[in-house]
Write a protein that holds these residues in place. Structure first.
Motif, PDB file in Angstrom:
ATOM      1  N   ALA A 155      11.027  -3.736 -13.566  1.00 49.12           N
ATOM      2  CA  ALA A 155      11.447  -4.664 -12.501  1.00 49.12           C
ATOM      3  C   ALA A 155      10.861  -4.250 -11.155  1.00 49.12           C
ATOM      4  N   LEU A 156      10.902  -2.970 -10.845  1.00 51.98           N
ATOM      5  CA  LEU A 156      10.323  -2.484  -9.587  1.00 51.98           C
ATOM      6  C   LEU A 156       8.813  -2.687  -9.557  1.00 51.98           C
ATOM      7  N   ALA A 157       8.155  -2.433 -10.692  1.00 52.79           N
ATOM      8  CA  ALA A 157       6.703  -2.625 -10.757  1.00 52.79           C
ATOM      9  C   ALA A 157       6.333  -4.091 -10.559  1.00 52.79           C
ATOM     10  N   MET A 158       7.110  -4.999 -11.155  1.00 54.14           N
ATOM     11  CA  MET A 158       6.834  -6.423 -10.989  1.00 54.14           C
ATOM     12  C   MET A 158       7.030  -6.856  -9.546  1.00 54.14           C
ATOM     13  N   TRP A 159       8.100  -6.347  -8.898  1.00 50.87           N
ATOM     14  CA  TRP A 159       8.317  -6.682  -7.487  1.00 50.87           C
ATOM     15  C   TRP A 159       7.148  -6.207  -6.636  1.00 50.87           C
ATOM     16  N   TRP A 160       6.679  -4.997  -6.889  1.00 51.31           N
ATOM     17  CA  TRP A 160       5.586  -4.446  -6.094  1.00 51.31           C
ATOM     18  C   TRP A 160       4.315  -5.267  -6.274  1.00 51.31           C
ATOM     19  N   VAL A 161       3.996  -5.628  -7.529  1.00 44.83           N
ATOM     20  CA  VAL A 161       2.775  -6.401  -7.799  1.00 44.83           C
ATOM     21  C   VAL A 161       2.858  -7.770  -7.131  1.00 44.83           C
ATOM     22  N   LEU A 162       3.985  -8.461  -7.298  1.00 44.59           N
ATOM     23  CA  LEU A 162       4.102  -9.821  -6.762  1.00 44.59           C
ATOM     24  C   LEU A 162       4.203  -9.855  -5.239  1.00 44.59           C
ATOM     25  N   ALA A 163       4.822  -8.829  -4.650  1.00 39.30           N
ATOM     26  CA  ALA A 163       5.078  -8.856  -3.209  1.00 39.30           C
ATOM     27  C   ALA A 163       4.046  -8.096  -2.386  1.00 39.30           C
ATOM     28  N   LYS A 164       3.339  -7.128  -2.989  1.00 39.38           N
ATOM     29  CA  LYS A 164       2.522  -6.220  -2.193  1.00 39.38           C
ATOM     30  C   LYS A 164       1.042  -6.201  -2.562  1.00 39.38           C
ATOM     31  N   THR A 165       0.615  -6.937  -3.549  1.00 43.74           N
ATOM     32  CA  THR A 165      -0.786  -6.864  -3.976  1.00 43.74           C
ATOM     33  C   THR A 165      -1.461  -8.228  -3.832  1.00 43.74           C
ATOM     34  N   ARG A 166      -2.798  -8.195  -3.841  1.00 41.53           N
ATOM     35  CA  ARG A 166      -3.565  -9.440  -3.759  1.00 41.53           C
ATOM     36  C   ARG A 166      -3.364 -10.287  -5.013  1.00 41.53           C
ATOM     37  N   LEU A 167      -3.242  -9.629  -6.171  1.00 42.96           N
ATOM     38  CA  LEU A 167      -2.987 -10.380  -7.402  1.00 42.96           C
ATOM     39  C   LEU A 167      -1.673 -11.132  -7.302  1.00 42.96           C
ATOM     40  N   GLY A 168      -0.635 -10.461  -6.800  1.00 42.53           N
ATOM     41  CA  GLY A 168       0.650 -11.130  -6.639  1.00 42.53           C
ATOM     42  C   GLY A 168       0.575 -12.290  -5.666  1.00 42.53           C
ATOM     43  N   MET A 169      -0.201 -12.113  -4.593  1.00 42.50           N
ATOM     44  CA  MET A 169      -0.371 -13.190  -3.627  1.00 42.50           C
ATOM     45  C   MET A 169      -1.040 -14.397  -4.283  1.00 42.50           C
ATOM     46  N   ARG A 170      -2.035 -14.148  -5.118  1.00 44.64           N
ATOM     47  CA  ARG A 170      -2.720 -15.241  -5.803  1.00 44.64           C
ATOM     48  C   ARG A 170      -1.801 -15.921  -6.812  1.00 44.64           C
ATOM     49  N   ILE A 171      -0.987 -15.131  -7.491  1.00 45.32           N
ATOM     50  CA  ILE A 171      -0.056 -15.715  -8.456  1.00 45.32           C
ATOM     51  C   ILE A 171       0.951 -16.618  -7.745  1.00 45.32           C
ATOM     52  N   ARG A 172       1.486 -16.156  -6.614  1.00 42.26           N
ATOM     53  CA  ARG A 172       2.446 -16.964  -5.864  1.00 42.26           C
ATOM     54  C   ARG A 172       1.792 -18.214  -5.284  1.00 42.26           C
ATOM     55  N   ALA A 173       0.547 -18.069  -4.838  1.00 43.02           N
ATOM     56  CA  ALA A 173      -0.167 -19.233  -4.318  1.00 43.02           C
ATOM     57  C   ALA A 173      -0.477 -20.228  -5.424  1.00 43.02           C
ATOM     58  N   GLY A 174      -0.866 -19.725  -6.594  1.00 40.16           N
ATOM     59  CA  GLY A 174      -1.155 -20.608  -7.726  1.00 40.16           C
ATOM     60  C   GLY A 174       0.065 -21.358  -8.207  1.00 40.16           C
ATOM     61  N   ALA A 175       1.235 -20.732  -8.080  1.00 39.27           N
ATOM     62  CA  ALA A 175       2.467 -21.416  -8.470  1.00 39.27           C
ATOM     63  C   ALA A 175       2.828 -22.515  -7.487  1.00 39.27           C
ATOM     64  N   SER A 176       2.493 -22.319  -6.202  1.00 36.62           N
ATOM     65  CA  SER A 176       2.849 -23.294  -5.171  1.00 36.62           C
ATOM     66  C   SER A 176       1.881 -24.463  -5.118  1.00 36.62           C
ATOM     67  N   ASN A 177       0.575 -24.172  -5.203  1.00 36.41           N
ATOM     68  CA  ASN A 177      -0.427 -25.233  -5.060  1.00 36.41           C
ATOM     69  C   ASN A 177      -1.708 -24.804  -5.775  1.00 36.41           C
ATOM     70  N   ARG A 178      -1.808 -25.146  -7.047  1.00 32.79           N
ATOM     71  CA  ARG A 178      -2.960 -24.696  -7.827  1.00 32.79           C
ATOM     72  C   ARG A 178      -4.264 -25.331  -7.367  1.00 32.79           C
ATOM     73  N   GLU A 179      -4.205 -26.591  -6.874  1.00 35.36           N
ATOM     74  CA  GLU A 179      -5.432 -27.249  -6.409  1.00 35.36           C
ATOM     75  C   GLU A 179      -6.013 -26.532  -5.185  1.00 35.36           C
ATOM     76  N   MET A 180      -5.140 -26.124  -4.266  1.00 33.55           N
ATOM     77  CA  MET A 180      -5.601 -25.409  -3.081  1.00 33.55           C
ATOM     78  C   MET A 180      -6.207 -24.058  -3.464  1.00 33.55           C
ATOM     79  N   VAL A 181      -5.583 -23.380  -4.421  1.00 30.01           N
ATOM     80  CA  VAL A 181      -6.105 -22.083  -4.864  1.00 30.01           C
ATOM     81  C   VAL A 181      -7.494 -22.252  -5.468  1.00 30.01           C
ATOM     82  N   GLN A 182      -7.675 -23.290  -6.296  1.00 32.89           N
ATOM     83  CA  GLN A 182      -8.992 -23.549  -6.868  1.00 32.89           C
ATOM     84  C   GLN A 182     -10.015 -23.872  -5.790  1.00 32.89           C
ATOM     85  N   ALA A 183      -9.594 -24.631  -4.767  1.00 37.12           N
ATOM     86  CA  ALA A 183     -10.505 -24.993  -3.685  1.00 37.12           C
ATOM     87  C   ALA A 183     -10.965 -23.769  -2.901  1.00 37.12           C
ATOM     88  N   MET A 184     -10.168 -22.701  -2.914  1.00 41.23           N
ATOM     89  CA  MET A 184     -10.530 -21.478  -2.204  1.00 41.23           C
ATOM     90  C   MET A 184     -11.422 -20.570  -3.049  1.00 41.23           C
TER      91      MET A 184
END
Length: 294
Positions: A160-189
């Motif tokens: 659980a702590l590792a998942m929080w760190w990845v999603l909240a503190k890493t670029r991969l987590g940022m991309r995952i959160r962005a892809g969940a919110s707006n996949r078209e915008m993520v693809q455009a980037m």
């Protein structure tokens, strides 16, 4: 109920809730981020449990390792399985209707069950925990608590702590959160959303398989064990909020407490307690406790 019994039940509730979180976190990632209703998720839990049973002799003979090496090999194999399944099957489901997703993933359940029957048969199997985790801790004069159950809770908390760190503190987590919110915008980037989804799905499969592997010494290994855990994990996802890891953790602990103490205090209606909790949550907050990525 005396203090020792209450403490044991609290530890049981926490351990069960954290184990549910490990399975439900992968389900809520796949459901909330990729938009796929994956009825086969419980089968990954079953596959993990059977890997803990079937891989142990080979790992000890070839690699000279024990329980932890078996867990590592099982996690690597489950990541590869998830990556291939997303590539071959699930990548075609993103734009399909939910009914088609349900039918295909239900078909995967039947395939996995048949392959399990062919490979290892239909008997119930046991998995032995490491010797240094097989003892108990005394709680009062008459009660004790297995060390291995504490180990399960510790592993789940670490994940659980590792998942929080990845999603909240890493670029991969940022991309995952962005892809969940707006996949078209993520693809455009210029981000490869297909590869991102493949990684998310592989991680979700690995989480369910890891839960099955560490639960095997406690619950044993038996046919159809993924079906019951799938139902309760959907309850966790609904209560916590689809796509929310924090919601999955809070909801899993809540379900663990309600289920454990329900069986002790009101056993006649214990089977209904978790579903009554879900019904009350749907009436109060239909979207769940937390929003996606919350």
């Amino acid at each position: 109920m005396d203090l020792a019994t209450f403490l044991v039940q609290c530890l049981n509730a926490i351990q069960y809730g954290l184990l549910l979180f490990l399975v439900a976190s992968g389900l809520t990632l796949i459901f909330g981020i990729m938009g796929v209703i994956n009825l086969a998720h419980g089968s990954f839990y079953m596959i993990g449990a059977y890997m803990a049973y079937a891989l142990a002799p080979g790992v000890q003979q070839v690699l000279g390792g024990g329980f932890f090496i078996t867990l590592l090999v099982g996690v690597v194999l489950s990541v590869l399985l998830g990556y291939v399944l997303e590539w071959v099957f699930f990548s075609y489901l993103y734009e399909r209707e939910h009914l088609q997703q349900v039918l295909m993933t239900y078909g995967l359940i039947l395939v996995f069950e048949e392959l399990r029957s062919i490979a290892v048969g239909d008997d119930v199997h046991g998995v032995t925990p490491p010797e240094w985790l097989s003892g108990s801790i005394a709680l009062g004069d008459l009660m004790s608590y297995p060390v291995y159950r504490l180990f399960i809770s510790a592993v789940c908390l670490g994940v659980a702590l590792a998942m929080w760190w990845v999603l909240a503190k890493t670029r991969l987590g940022m991309r995952i959160r962005a892809g969940a919110s707006n996949r078209e915008m993520v693809q455009a980037m210029g981000i490869n959303i297909r590869l991102l989804y493949r990684i998310v799905f592989a991680v979700g499969v690995a989480l369910a398989a890891l839960a099955g592997m560490i639960a095997a010494p406690v619950s044993s290994v038996y046919p159809g064990m993924g079906s019951s855990v799938l139902i309760i994990c959907f309850v966790v996802v609904v209560i916590g909020g689809i796509g929310s890891i924090k919601g999955a953790l809070v909801a899993a602990l809540l379900v663990g407490v309600v289920d454990t103490f329900g069986k002790v205090l009101v056993p006649s209606v214990a089977g209904l307690s978790v579903y009554l909790l879900m019904a009350a949550m749907l009436l109060w907050k239909p979207e769940g406790l937390f929003k996606a990525n919350g």
